[in-house]
Design a protein around this motif. Sequence first.
Motif, short mmCIF file in Angstrom:
data_model
loop_
_atom_site.label_atom_id
_atom_site.label_comp_id
_atom_site.label_asym_id
_atom_site.label_seq_id
_atom_site.Cartn_x
_atom_site.Cartn_y
_atom_site.Cartn_z
N ILE A 58 0.84 -1.21 0.00
CA ILE A 58 0.00 0.00 0.00
C ILE A 58 0.88 1.25 0.00
O ILE A 58 0.64 2.19 -0.77
CB ILE A 58 -0.94 0.01 1.23
N LYS A 59 1.88 1.25 0.85
CA LYS A 59 2.78 2.41 0.92
C LYS A 59 3.43 2.66 -0.42
O LYS A 59 3.51 3.79 -0.90
CB LYS A 59 3.87 2.15 1.97
N GLN A 60 3.89 1.58 -1.02
CA GLN A 60 4.60 1.67 -2.28
C GLN A 60 3.68 2.19 -3.39
O GLN A 60 4.05 3.05 -4.18
CB GLN A 60 5.10 0.27 -2.63
N GLN A 61 2.45 1.67 -3.38
CA GLN A 61 1.54 1.99 -4.49
C GLN A 61 0.83 3.34 -4.30
O GLN A 61 0.48 3.99 -5.28
CB GLN A 61 0.50 0.88 -4.64
N THR A 62 0.59 3.72 -3.05
CA THR A 62 -0.21 4.94 -2.83
C THR A 62 0.56 6.04 -2.11
O THR A 62 0.09 7.17 -2.05
CB THR A 62 -1.46 4.63 -1.98
N GLY A 63 1.70 5.69 -1.53
CA GLY A 63 2.42 6.68 -0.74
C GLY A 63 1.77 6.94 0.62
O GLY A 63 2.21 7.79 1.38
N LYS A 64 0.70 6.20 0.90
CA LYS A 64 -0.01 6.40 2.17
C LYS A 64 0.25 5.27 3.15
O LYS A 64 0.54 4.14 2.75
CB LYS A 64 -1.51 6.51 1.91
N THR A 65 0.10 5.58 4.43
CA THR A 65 0.33 4.58 5.47
C THR A 65 -0.94 4.38 6.29
O THR A 65 -1.43 5.34 6.89
CB THR A 65 1.46 5.05 6.41
N PRO A 66 -1.47 3.16 6.32
CA PRO A 66 -2.64 2.90 7.17
C PRO A 66 -2.31 3.28 8.62
O PRO A 66 -1.17 3.10 9.06
CB PRO A 66 -2.85 1.39 7.04
N SER A 67 -3.31 3.79 9.33
CA SER A 67 -3.02 4.27 10.68
C SER A 67 -4.14 3.96 11.66
O SER A 67 -5.31 3.86 11.29
CB SER A 67 -2.81 5.78 10.64
N LEU A 68 -3.74 3.79 12.90
CA LEU A 68 -4.68 3.46 13.97
C LEU A 68 -4.51 4.43 15.12
O LEU A 68 -3.40 4.70 15.56
CB LEU A 68 -4.40 2.03 14.47
N ALA A 69 -5.63 4.95 15.61
CA ALA A 69 -5.61 5.76 16.83
C ALA A 69 -6.12 4.93 17.99
O ALA A 69 -7.17 4.30 17.89
CB ALA A 69 -6.48 7.00 16.65
N THR A 70 -5.36 4.89 19.09
CA THR A 70 -5.81 4.17 20.28
C THR A 70 -6.11 5.17 21.38
O THR A 70 -5.41 6.16 21.54
CB THR A 70 -4.73 3.20 20.77
N ILE A 71 -7.17 4.89 22.12
CA ILE A 71 -7.57 5.77 23.23
C ILE A 71 -7.62 4.95 24.51
O ILE A 71 -8.32 3.93 24.58
CB ILE A 71 -8.96 6.40 22.99
N LEU A 72 -6.88 5.40 25.50
CA LEU A 72 -6.92 4.76 26.82
C LEU A 72 -7.43 5.79 27.82
O LEU A 72 -6.90 6.90 27.89
CB LEU A 72 -5.54 4.26 27.22
N VAL A 73 -8.46 5.41 28.57
CA VAL A 73 -8.97 6.31 29.60
C VAL A 73 -8.57 5.74 30.96
O VAL A 73 -8.97 4.63 31.31
CB VAL A 73 -10.50 6.46 29.51
#
Lengths: 289, 289
Positions: free
Chosen positions: B24-39
């Motif tokens: 994906i990075k190679q083909q789109t230049g984008k990086t999948p991303s995850l946001a984590t929330i800890l309370v």
Amino acid sequence: MKLIDGKKISSDKRAEIKEKVAKIKQQTGKTPSLATILVGGDPASRVYIKSKIKACEDAGIKSFHYNLDENSPQEEIIALIKKLNENSEIDGILLQLPLPQNKDAQECLNTISPLKDVDGLHPFNAGLLNLSKSWNEIIEKNILVSCTPLGVVHILHKSGITIKGKTAVVIGRSNLVGKPLSMLLLANDATVIMTHSKTRNLKEICKSADIVVVAVGKARFVNKDFIKTGAAVIDVGINRTPEGLCGDVDFDAVKDMDIEITPVPGGVGPMTITMLLENTLKAFNNRKR
Amino acid sequence: MKLIDGKKISSDKRAEIKEKVAKIKQQTGKTPSLATILVGGDPASRVYIKSKIKACEDAGIKSFHYNLDENSPQEEIIALIKKLNENSEIDGILLQLPLPQNKDAQECLNTISPLKDVDGLHPFNAGLLNLSKSWNEIIEKNILVSCTPLGVVHILHKSGITIKGKTAVVIGRSNLVGKPLSMLLLANDATVIMTHSKTRNLKEICKSADIVVVAVGKARFVNKDFIKTGAAVIDVGINRTPEGLCGDVDFDAVKDMDIEITPVPGGVGPMTITMLLENTLKAFNNRKR
């Protein structure tokens, strides 16, 4: 055998709904309303729609009917649904299923506003049901649940049949009946067995159950070998045969057993429309218009 | 007894995911991303969150972590979620459960955009799962399903354990594991028995099953009396006891039986985070950003 009188349970509930509608009118000046959509002219669907409209009238619920041509493109169905979503006079929208071939029913259903989805078939409402932890939560949150399963549970409650801790087998896993019913029985604390065409030993499984609900659309599919003494048998099937209407249970074969059972007709059938009225009221209340 | 190697199945899958991310990075230049929330600072939750962030790093997935104070009002959690919904750089949002007392977890989860709901706990996604008619449909539509149940099914598939036509008992009916897992097994054509604290004869019911999945959070709850010869036993429990980590199955009691079983640790555990990575990829693809 003890017959479960679906007609009586249904008419009691309809009387209760009628009263609630009258009270709403009196207190708010507003009338709960249902829009029905029929695509094409399937004779069975016509009969159902007629009964639904008639039931609305009897209960004091306003109804609007839309009949689209068999060949209407799907976009036309969706455009109509969107118009009805935006119409503040409409509380509930019912798209009569099945749709003619070449139409994607779920795609059409997904465009119905979850607030107006009186068949409980929008993913949001199916999810609310799935995530509910108890029957009380379903009632308190006014969750819109598919009418037939709701009717089945109402019949069980009104017949004094305990669900909690009992083993309930559901035969058939449709989105309209089997799956939502399984979730409702679970919310009522039954141990729920979901069975279907790939299930082996279906007879043995059913024979172990306290409650058997069958919704497969196969005339006389369930016979004596499926049922244990003392069980409650709920027959959702409505099959047209040369000998007339009959259910998914071979009624004659089981009628001498010591069981409770819903007849066809006069069992679950009347409850479906009754619960449509109930859901229309819920939709009215949820929308607080 | 045959041990099911969850670690191996998990690391194979993570390697596969890592490759996909690189592509994906190679083909789109984008990086999948995850946001984590800890309370708050619950020690177990901290450990889980750390592992999740580490797993993202290893797979090449970008991660953003947000730590809210134990006493943060619910509105603050919801405001953060809404900000993350609107942030186009974020593909997935994970709210670590359980939340501190006095917070309504489901209300917070309901504000996560269904497109970013990598735990599959938004009603819309729970509903899509419920309405799915087959495993293929779940895969093809990239439906976001709760990670642990998804991991269980992946383990069954990779271990060559047939699900179709088999009887599968699920012990526990949580929204995070029991219920979505039941729907996944149904979509895989199992006959599914949903059991819980109100179930009677649990031992007998389990003893009849080809597949037993237990997710009740009670150390060594399932013993020999629950399991039939030849069964596959999937132990979702992770319990901290004075003698160390142990599952919901009394492993020592069943280890001489002719069964397949996932150990704890090293069974289902590693799969949960693996499926979180998989869901982050799905969310990236669904958003087509």
